[in-house]
Design an enzyme around this catalytic site. Structure first.
Site, PDB file in Angstrom:
ATOM      1  N   GLY A   1      47.408  31.449  28.770  1.00 30.92           N
ATOM      2  CA  GLY A   1      45.997  31.062  28.683  1.00 30.92           C
ATOM      3  C   GLY A   1      45.493  31.129  27.252  1.00 30.92           C
TER       4      GLY A   1
ATOM      5  N   TYR B   1      41.634  43.589  41.639  1.00 33.29           N
ATOM      6  CA  TYR B   1      42.886  44.273  41.284  1.00 33.29           C
ATOM      7  C   TYR B   1      44.043  43.293  41.207  1.00 33.29           C
ATOM      8  CZ  TYR B   1      40.786  48.840  41.977  1.00 33.29           C
ATOM      9  OH  TYR B   1      40.006  49.951  41.859  1.00 33.29           O
TER      10      TYR B   1
ATOM     11  N   GLU C   1      56.488  28.251  44.384  1.00 30.53           N
ATOM     12  CA  GLU C   1      55.114  27.747  44.451  1.00 30.53           C
ATOM     13  C   GLU C   1      54.763  26.727  43.371  1.00 30.53           C
ATOM     14  OE1 GLU C   1      52.462  31.292  46.233  1.00 30.53           O
ATOM     15  OE2 GLU C   1      52.754  31.287  44.061  1.00 30.53           O
TER      16      GLU C   1
ATOM     17  N   LYS D   1      68.481  35.199  25.611  1.00 28.70           N
ATOM     18  CA  LYS D   1      69.098  34.683  26.846  1.00 28.70           C
ATOM     19  C   LYS D   1      68.086  34.355  27.948  1.00 28.70           C
ATOM     20  CE  LYS D   1      73.290  34.734  27.446  1.00 28.70           C
ATOM     21  NZ  LYS D   1      74.178  33.768  26.797  1.00 28.70           N
TER      22      LYS D   1
ATOM     23  N   CYS E   1      23.810  42.050  37.597  1.00 32.15           N
ATOM     24  CA  CYS E   1      23.992  41.710  39.016  1.00 32.15           C
ATOM     25  C   CYS E   1      23.934  42.974  39.873  1.00 32.15           C
ATOM     26  CB  CYS E   1      25.277  40.918  39.202  1.00 32.15           C
ATOM     27  SG  CYS E   1      25.192  39.860  40.655  1.00 32.15           S
TER      28      CYS E   1
ATOM     29  N   HIS F   1      24.860  36.626  35.581  1.00 32.31           N
ATOM     30  CA  HIS F   1      25.973  37.161  34.785  1.00 32.31           C
ATOM     31  C   HIS F   1      25.947  36.578  33.369  1.00 32.31           C
ATOM     32  CE1 HIS F   1      28.280  39.225  37.954  1.00 32.31           C
ATOM     33  NE2 HIS F   1      27.686  38.354  38.745  1.00 32.31           N
TER      34      HIS F   1
ATOM     35  N   GLU G   1      27.523  37.448  30.882  1.00 30.90           N
ATOM     36  CA  GLU G   1      28.832  37.499  30.214  1.00 30.90           C
ATOM     37  C   GLU G   1      29.590  36.174  30.245  1.00 30.90           C
ATOM     38  OE1 GLU G   1      28.065  38.972  33.067  1.00 30.90           O
ATOM     39  OE2 GLU G   1      29.767  39.196  34.432  1.00 30.90           O
TER      40      GLU G   1
HETATM   41  N1  GLN Z   1      27.322  42.578  45.749  1.00 27.52           N
HETATM   42  C1  GLN Z   1      26.119  42.066  45.177  1.00 27.52           C
HETATM   43  C2  GLN Z   1      25.657  40.785  45.854  1.00 27.52           C
HETATM   44  O1  GLN Z   1      26.407  40.148  46.537  1.00 27.52           O
HETATM   45  C3  GLN Z   1      26.264  41.861  43.685  1.00 27.52           C
HETATM   46  C4  GLN Z   1      27.277  40.834  43.331  1.00 27.52           C
HETATM   47  C5  GLN Z   1      27.700  40.902  41.902  1.00 27.52           C
HETATM   48  O2  GLN Z   1      27.480  41.904  41.227  1.00 27.52           O
HETATM   49  N2  GLN Z   1      28.345  39.859  41.410  1.00 27.52           N
HETATM   50  O3  GLN Z   1      24.534  40.405  45.707  1.00 27.52           O
END
Ligand code: GLN
Length: 538
Positions: free
Chosen positions: A18, A54, A150, A190, A382, A507, A509
C-alpha cells in the site's frame, strides 16, 4: 484511456504494498500526471465494515460513504485526492454483482464461470476507476500474496489486461521480502525467485521488483534477482525499514521507481520537486527539546493499525511546531483498574477515538471526567464524543444513570440513542456513512478552529445525541457548537472555560493531510503543547 500499474505482493503479507502504491502515486502526481489508486481485496466480505479491527485494522471511510481498506487512507494522504467507493473492490462485491446479473438473466443462458465472468467483472471495475477519475495512470494494488487461491482471479484479470490495453500500457510491480539469515550472515533472494516463478506459471512477469529489506541490498543479491527473475538490474529496488513513512517516496524516487515505470509505459514527465516532502521528513527526524505526549485511549490498542488514520492525523498536527509528538497508547480497561489520575495525569492531551461495543467504556468515561476537571486538552471522536456527553450528563446534569442506547436498554437517560428511523437495523452498510454537512455555531472553539461556518466531515456510526436531552445538557453548560443544517443532529459539542475540550460525532481523521493537518487535531496539539510548556520542567 488510462495506463495501468499493477502491484502484487510475494513471500509475505503486510509488506507495505500500500505504501509502495501510494509512493508511486505521489511521485507521478508530483510530475503533473493525473493518478488514481485502487485496491482489490480478495476476501469474500462485501466490505471490511463488518470485520474486527484486530483482523483488518481500521475501516477507512471515503467521502461518498464506502467502508474500505486502510490502504485507501494511505492513498488519499499520499496523493492528496479524495477517492470514491469505486477505488476499492472486494471479491464479495465482484461475486454479488455477477450473481445479481445471473439472477436477472443478463448472461442469456450461459454457464457463469470464474473465467470469463468473474475476471471480466474485475477488469470492468479496474477500467471504470481509471475512467471516472480521468486518470492518466491507474495504480491497482492486488491484496494478498501471489500463490493464494483467493487472489488468482485478480492475477488472471490483470494478465488479460495486458492484451486488452496493450503491452506498452501496463506495468507490473512485484513487492517481495528479502530475509536476512543471521546464522550465515547473508541476505536470501530465493523466496523472491520462487514468488516470481509462481507468477510466471500464471503468465505474469514483473517489470520491477521492490524488495522489502531490513538492510541495504548487496550488489550480489540485486544481480541474482535480476538474472533469475529476468528483469533489468536497475529495476530491482529496495524499500528499507524506515522511521517515517514519508521517507519512502523520497527513497524510491532516488532509486528511479517513477522513471522506470514511465519508461515502461512510454510516457514522459518533468522531474518532480520533492522539497516539501523532504522538509516534512526532516521535521519528523529533528529531536526537539519539547516532547508533547498525547494519549489515545482505546480498546484495540494492541493493533495500532486499528487507529491508523488517528495516528497519522496526530503526526500531521505536529508538523511545523518545535516539538516532537509522542503518542501514548492507553488501554481504557487499565483506567478502569487503576483510576484515571494514575494513568493519564502526566499526559499533555487525551484523545478518545471511535469504537463499538461496551468493553472499556467506563474507562473512557473516567478519562474524560479527569480531562474535564483537570483542564487536560481533550478531543473525543465519535464514540469518544458520545462518552463525553454521557460523562457530562452523569456528573454535571444530574442524570447519574445516563448511558448510550448501544450499551444499556434500561437507563432512564439514554442521552445517546438510535434515531427513530434507525430501529431494526442489521449489521453491514447500515450506518450513517460518508460526508455530511455541519453548521458551526459562531463564537465557539469549533468556529475558531475551522474558521468556517459550514464544513463537511465523514461519518461512521449508528447512534446520535438524543434530542430529548439537548436542552437539559445545554442548560448545564454543554455547548453544542455544530449541528446538521436542519439542526436535528448534534455534530460537535464543547465546553467553555476549559483550554480545549471538544467532541465530534464525525471522524476528522479521514480528512487530515500532511500539508493540511486537520483543525481539530492541530488544535489538540497546540493545546497539549501549551500544557506541556506550562508544566514545571524536571
Ligand atoms: N458505536 C457508536 C455508534 O455506532 C460509535 C461508532 C464510532 O465510534 N465509529 O454510534
Amino acid at each position: 484511456m488510462s495506463r495501468f500499474v499493477f502491484i502484487t505482493g510475494g513471500v509475505l503479507s503486510s509488506l507495505g504494498k500500500g505504501i509502495t502504491a501510494s509512493s508511486l502515486g505521489m511521485l507521478l502526481k508530483a510530475r503533473g500526471l493525473n493518478v488514481t489508486i485502487m485496491k482489490c481485496d480478495p476476501y469474500l466480505n462485501v466490505d471490511p465494515g463488518t470485520m474486527s479491527p484486530y483482523q483488518h485494522g481500521e475501516v477507512f471511510v471515503t467521502e461518498d460513504g464506502a467502508e474500505t481498506d486502510l490502504d485507501l487512507g494511505h492513498y488519499e494522504r499520499f496523493i492528496d485526492t479524495n477517492l470514491t467507493r469505486y477505488n476499492s473492490v472486494t471479491t464479495g462485491q465482484i461475486y454479488s454483482t455477477v450473481i445479481a446479473k445471473e439472477r436477472r438473466g443478463d448472461y442469456l443462458g450461459a454457464t457463469v464461470q470464474v473465467i470469463p465472468h468473474i475476471t471480466n467483472c474485475i477488469k470492468e471495475s479496474i477500467v471504470r476507476v481509471g475512467n471516472i477519475n480521468d486518470a492518466e495512470v491507474t495504480i491497482v494494488e492486488v491484496g494478498g500474496t501471489v500463490g493464494d487461491i483467493e487472489s488468482l482471479p485478480y492475477l488472471e484479470a490483470i494478465r488479460q489486461m495486458r492484451g486488452d490495453v496493450g503491452r506498452d500500457n501496463v506495468c507490473y510491480i512485484h513487492v517481495t521480502y528479502i530475509p536476512f539469515s543471521r546464522t550465515i550472515g547473508e541476505m536470501k533472494s530465493k523466496p523472491t525467485q520462487h514468488s516470481v516463478k509462481e507468477m510466471r506459471a500464471i503468465g505474469l512477469a514483473p517489470d520491477l521488483i521492490v524488495c522489502r529489506t531490513s538492510r541495504s541490498l548487496t550488489r550480489e543479491v540485486r544481480d541474482k534477482i535480476s538474472l533469475f527473475c529476468d528483469i533489468d538490474p536497475e529495476c530491482v529496488l529496495e524499500a528499507r525499514d524506515v522511521e517515517c513513512i514519508y521517507e519512502i517516496p523520497i527513497e524510491l524516487e532516488r532509486q528511479g521507481l517513477a522513471e522506470s515505470v514511465l519508461k515502461r509505459l512510454n510516457m514522459q514527465a518533468p522531474a518532480p520537486d520533492l522539497e516539501y516532502q523532504k522538509q516534512i521528513v526532516k521535521n519528523f527526524r529533528t529531536n526537539h527539546t519539547d516532547k508533547v505526549r498525547i494519549g489515545v485511549i482505546g480498546k484495540y490498542i494492541k493493533v495500532q493499525d486499528a487507529y491508523l488514520s488517528i495516528m497519522e492525523s496526530l503526526n500531521h498536527s505536529s508538523i511545523g511546531h518545535n516539538a516532537n509528538l509522542e503518542i501514548v497508547w492507553v488501554a481504557s480497561e487499565q483506567i478502569e483498574r487503576e483510576g484515571a489520575e494514575a494513568v493519564i495525569k502526566d499526559l499533555d492531551g487525551v484523545l478518545v477515538p471511535g469504537g463499538f461495543g461496551d468493553r472499556g467504556i467506563e474507562g473512557k468515561i473516567m478519562a474524560i471526567k479527569y480531562c474535564r476537571e483537570n483542564q487536560m486538552p481533550f478531543l473525543g471522536i465519535c464514540l469518544g464524543m458520545q462518552c463525553a456527553v454521557i460523562e457530562f450528563a452523569r456528573n454535571q446534569a444530574e442524570m447519574p444513570d445516563a448511558h448510550s442506547g448501544e450499551f444499556s436498554t434500561t437507563t432512564g437517560h439514554p442521552v445517546i440513542s438510535l434515531m427513530p428511523d434507525q430501529s431494526g437495523v442489521v449489521k453491514g452498510g447500515t450506518m450513517r456513512l460518508g460526508a455530511y454537512p455541519c453548521r458551526i455555531t459562531e463564537d465557539t472553539l469549533a468556529a475558531r478552529l475551522y474558521n468556517s461556518s459550514l464544513i463537511y466531515e465523514r461519518h461512521r456510526h449508528r447512534f446520535e445525541v438524543n434530542n430529548e436531552f439537548r436542552a437539559r445538557l445545554a442548560r448545564k453548560g454543554l455547548v453544542i457548537s455544530g449541528t446538521s443544517p436542519d439542526q436535528q443532529l448534534v455534530e460537535i459539542v464543547e465546553l467553555p472555560n476549559h483550554p480545549f475540550f471538544i467532541g465530534c460525532q464525525f471522524h476528522p481523521e479521514f480528512k487530515s493531510r500532511i500539508n493540511r493537518p486537520h483543525p481539530l487535531f492541530a488544535g489538540l496539539f497546540v493545546a497539549a503543547h501549551a500544557r506541556m510548556k506550562a508544566k514545571p520542567q524536571p
